[in-house]
Motif scaffolding. Sequence first.
Motif, PDB file in Angstrom:
ATOM      1  N   ILE A  83       0.827  -1.206   0.000  1.00  0.00           N
ATOM      2  CA  ILE A  83       0.000   0.000   0.000  1.00  0.00           C
ATOM      3  C   ILE A  83       0.864   1.260   0.000  1.00  0.00           C
ATOM      4  CG2 ILE A  83      -1.667   1.358   1.336  1.00  0.00           C
ATOM      5  CD1 ILE A  83      -2.802  -1.303   2.353  1.00  0.00           C
ATOM      6  N   ASN A  84       1.828   1.330   0.885  1.00  0.00           N
ATOM      7  CA  ASN A  84       2.539   2.594   1.095  1.00  0.00           C
ATOM      8  C   ASN A  84       4.043   2.532   0.838  1.00  0.00           C
ATOM      9  OD1 ASN A  84       3.212   0.998   3.266  1.00  0.00           O
ATOM     10  ND2 ASN A  84       3.054   2.618   4.790  1.00  0.00           N
ATOM     11  N   GLN A  85       4.518   1.451   0.269  1.00  0.00           N
ATOM     12  CA  GLN A  85       5.953   1.265   0.017  1.00  0.00           C
ATOM     13  C   GLN A  85       6.126   0.552  -1.319  1.00  0.00           C
ATOM     14  OE1 GLN A  85       8.627   2.034   2.038  1.00  0.00           O
ATOM     15  NE2 GLN A  85       7.437   2.808   3.747  1.00  0.00           N
ATOM     16  N   ASP A  86       7.365   0.575  -1.808  1.00  0.00           N
ATOM     17  CA  ASP A  86       7.690  -0.172  -3.021  1.00  0.00           C
ATOM     18  C   ASP A  86       8.242  -1.557  -2.696  1.00  0.00           C
ATOM     19  OD1 ASP A  86       6.928   1.936  -4.675  1.00  0.00           O
ATOM     20  OD2 ASP A  86       8.935   2.823  -4.626  1.00  0.00           O
ATOM     21  N   SER A  87       8.595  -1.764  -1.418  1.00  0.00           N
ATOM     22  CA  SER A  87       9.131  -3.065  -1.024  1.00  0.00           C
ATOM     23  C   SER A  87       8.673  -3.392   0.394  1.00  0.00           C
ATOM     24  CB  SER A  87      10.666  -3.070  -1.107  1.00  0.00           C
ATOM     25  OG  SER A  87      11.206  -2.085  -0.260  1.00  0.00           O
ATOM     26  N   GLN A 136       2.849  -1.418   4.680  1.00  0.00           N
ATOM     27  CA  GLN A 136       1.496  -1.917   4.858  1.00  0.00           C
ATOM     28  C   GLN A 136       1.106  -2.717   3.625  1.00  0.00           C
ATOM     29  OE1 GLN A 136      -1.036   1.430   5.760  1.00  0.00           O
ATOM     30  NE2 GLN A 136      -0.009   1.817   7.706  1.00  0.00           N
ATOM     31  N   LEU A 137       0.419  -3.831   3.883  1.00  0.00           N
ATOM     32  CA  LEU A 137       0.008  -4.718   2.801  1.00  0.00           C
ATOM     33  C   LEU A 137      -1.471  -5.046   2.936  1.00  0.00           C
ATOM     34  CD1 LEU A 137       2.987  -6.268   3.972  1.00  0.00           C
ATOM     35  CD2 LEU A 137       2.747  -6.782   1.559  1.00  0.00           C
ATOM     36  N   ARG A 138      -2.187  -4.950   1.830  1.00  0.00           N
ATOM     37  CA  ARG A 138      -3.579  -5.412   1.805  1.00  0.00           C
ATOM     38  C   ARG A 138      -3.558  -6.900   1.488  1.00  0.00           C
ATOM     39  NH1 ARG A 138      -8.123  -3.607   2.313  1.00  0.00           N
ATOM     40  NH2 ARG A 138      -7.551  -1.436   2.015  1.00  0.00           N
ATOM     41  N   LEU A 177     -13.282 -13.650   0.856  1.00  0.00           N
ATOM     42  CA  LEU A 177     -13.704 -14.128   2.162  1.00  0.00           C
ATOM     43  C   LEU A 177     -13.112 -13.327   3.309  1.00  0.00           C
ATOM     44  CD1 LEU A 177     -13.410 -17.938   1.402  1.00  0.00           C
ATOM     45  CD2 LEU A 177     -15.484 -16.535   1.426  1.00  0.00           C
ATOM     46  N   SER A 178     -11.936 -12.755   3.090  1.00  0.00           N
ATOM     47  CA  SER A 178     -11.290 -11.968   4.134  1.00  0.00           C
ATOM     48  C   SER A 178     -10.469 -10.870   3.472  1.00  0.00           C
ATOM     49  CB  SER A 178     -10.393 -12.865   4.992  1.00  0.00           C
ATOM     50  OG  SER A 178      -9.841 -12.142   6.058  1.00  0.00           O
ATOM     51  N   ASP A 179     -10.540  -9.678   4.048  1.00  0.00           N
ATOM     52  CA  ASP A 179      -9.832  -8.523   3.502  1.00  0.00           C
ATOM     53  C   ASP A 179      -9.337  -7.689   4.676  1.00  0.00           C
ATOM     54  OD1 ASP A 179      -8.930  -6.309   2.108  1.00  0.00           O
ATOM     55  OD2 ASP A 179     -10.837  -5.887   1.125  1.00  0.00           O
ATOM     56  N   PHE A 180      -8.027  -7.534   4.782  1.00  0.00           N
ATOM     57  CA  PHE A 180      -7.474  -6.770   5.895  1.00  0.00           C
ATOM     58  C   PHE A 180      -6.127  -6.183   5.502  1.00  0.00           C
ATOM     59  CE2 PHE A 180      -6.430 -11.232   6.408  1.00  0.00           C
ATOM     60  CZ  PHE A 180      -5.060 -11.222   6.608  1.00  0.00           C
ATOM     61  N   VAL A 181      -5.651  -5.256   6.323  1.00  0.00           N
ATOM     62  CA  VAL A 181      -4.358  -4.613   6.100  1.00  0.00           C
ATOM     63  C   VAL A 181      -3.433  -4.986   7.252  1.00  0.00           C
ATOM     64  CG1 VAL A 181      -3.122  -2.413   5.897  1.00  0.00           C
ATOM     65  CG2 VAL A 181      -5.370  -2.698   4.815  1.00  0.00           C
ATOM     66  N   ARG A 182      -2.235  -5.446   6.894  1.00  0.00           N
ATOM     67  CA  ARG A 182      -1.184  -5.725   7.868  1.00  0.00           C
ATOM     68  C   ARG A 182      -0.102  -4.674   7.733  1.00  0.00           C
ATOM     69  NH1 ARG A 182       0.334 -12.128   7.112  1.00  0.00           N
ATOM     70  NH2 ARG A 182      -1.686 -12.954   7.698  1.00  0.00           N
TER      71      ARG A 182
END
Length: 152
Positions: A41-45, A51-53, A63-68
């Motif tokens: 989401i907010n980085q190139d690596s 943050q990753l969706r 079935l599941s959608d979240f951000v780590r």
Amino acid sequence: MPFIDCVDEITIEAPASMVYQVVANYPQWKKWIPVYQCSLINQDSVVVGAQLRHQYGYKPIILSDFVRQIDAMIPGESIEESYIEGDLIGKGIWRFLEKNNKTTVSFHCAVQSNKVFSHLSFLLMGKMAHRNVYKPLLKKLKEHCESLVAIE
């Protein structure tokens, strides 16, 4: 909100450094487990603070959608994450323990449900809701990493 705290693990015949690299490359998970899509989401690596969706399922049925968010990374040893938005809120820790060129990979998940579908899933299935996702994920991780070792 319903809460789970569980650990799933598997032993992979591959060095910890390799298994760690495969897990830490979240955007490439779809190559070895297509049902799980991860995008930065907010980085190139994938670095601390990234943050990753995460989306589990096949469109149009997710079935599941979240951000780590990646909280800490120790190459070849661990990745610590926070679930910060979406269906799940909490913490996750990947651990990689190598012995005799085999790596035991574990994922410790301590999360609470944050949306209606995850509430129902946790209430009806408890830890099995998590295990129904992570047991197949770990099996695919094992298959993928062991195929990479076979190529070398």
